[in-house]
Design an enzyme around this catalytic site. Structure first.
Site, short mmCIF file in Angstrom:
data_model
loop_
_atom_site.label_atom_id
_atom_site.label_comp_id
_atom_site.label_asym_id
_atom_site.label_seq_id
_atom_site.Cartn_x
_atom_site.Cartn_y
_atom_site.Cartn_z
N HIS A 114 -10.28 4.45 2.70
CA HIS A 114 -9.49 3.64 3.62
C HIS A 114 -9.88 2.17 3.59
O HIS A 114 -10.22 1.57 4.60
CB HIS A 114 -9.56 4.20 5.05
CG HIS A 114 -8.38 3.83 5.88
ND1 HIS A 114 -8.44 2.85 6.84
CD2 HIS A 114 -7.11 4.28 5.89
CE1 HIS A 114 -7.26 2.71 7.40
NE2 HIS A 114 -6.43 3.58 6.84
N ARG B 15 -5.59 5.63 -0.74
CA ARG B 15 -4.44 4.77 -0.94
C ARG B 15 -4.45 4.15 -2.34
O ARG B 15 -5.49 4.01 -2.96
CB ARG B 15 -4.44 3.58 0.06
CG ARG B 15 -4.50 3.95 1.52
CD ARG B 15 -3.17 4.45 2.05
NE ARG B 15 -3.21 4.61 3.50
CZ ARG B 15 -3.68 5.68 4.12
NH1 ARG B 15 -4.15 6.69 3.45
NH2 ARG B 15 -3.68 5.73 5.44
N ARG C 145 -2.33 11.03 7.26
CA ARG C 145 -2.23 10.35 5.96
C ARG C 145 -3.55 10.36 5.19
O ARG C 145 -3.57 10.06 4.01
CB ARG C 145 -1.78 8.90 6.16
CG ARG C 145 -0.34 8.78 6.59
CD ARG C 145 0.07 7.35 6.84
NE ARG C 145 -0.01 6.55 5.63
CZ ARG C 145 -0.21 5.24 5.62
NH1 ARG C 145 -0.38 4.58 6.74
NH2 ARG C 145 -0.24 4.59 4.49
N GLU D 273 0.82 -1.22 0.00
CA GLU D 273 0.00 0.00 0.00
C GLU D 273 0.85 1.26 0.00
O GLU D 273 1.96 1.27 0.52
CB GLU D 273 -0.94 0.02 1.19
CG GLU D 273 -0.24 0.11 2.54
CD GLU D 273 -1.21 0.28 3.68
OE1 GLU D 273 -1.67 1.42 3.91
OE2 GLU D 273 -1.51 -0.73 4.33
#
Length: 164
Positions: free
Chosen positions: A153, A138, A134, A123
């Site tokens: 997420h 992703r 963050r 990831e």
């Protein structure tokens, strides 16, 4: 006599558990395309057939992109946010990445991506403007070259089509 009935009940429960485990194993992850395209999914799943065996996303003989799993929706790379395209460029170069956790193994605990041995997926963070951490976006890559985008997420994934 009651201990004999208890023994029979325990054996019956164990047999049911073994049968259920065998059925689960034969059916794969136990998820279907309709489970994967829950209300969290942002676009419909590609295709209506069952999942294809996992293989790298690659052009077909006709030169068109073929998803590795039609049960997972796909998205054109050009439609991703600029920050996701920046992350994909960093992945192609091998870094450097903005976060020390980028490149760590993604465990796929919920089996939302095709099942593979541990260490198959990695990831990478997609920078979220205005986020103090963050964020939730992703890119997840597979060893065979497939790439997935998640903006929430890991709740949902879209396979990235790099040919559009």
């Amino acid at each position: 006599m009651t201990s004999r009935i208890r023994l029979i009940a325990v054996v019956a429960v164990l047999c049911c558990a073994v049968i259920a485990a065998a059925v689960y194993a034969l059916l794969g992850t136990g998820r279907t395309a309709s489970t994967r395209t829950s209300s969290h999914q942002t676009s419909p799943a590609a295709g209506s057939g069952g999942p294809k065996p996992s293989a790298p996303a690659k052009p077909s003989a006709s030169g068109t992109w073929v998803p590795t799993n039609p049960a997972i929706a796909d998205v054109c790379r050009s439609k991703l946010p600029g920050q996701a395209q920046d992350t994909l460029a960093l992945i192609a170069k091998g870094g450097p990445y903005p976060y020390r956790t980028d490149g760590v193994v993604f465990e796929n605990r919920e089996s939302r991506l095709p099942r593979h041995a541990g260490g198959y997926y990695h990831e990478y963070t997609v920078v979220t403007p205005g986020s103090g951490d963050r964020g939730t976006r992703r890119i997840v890559t597979g060893t065979a070259g497939e790439q997935y985008w998640t903006a929430d997420h890991y709740s949902t994934f879209q396979e990235i089509d790099s040919h559009c």
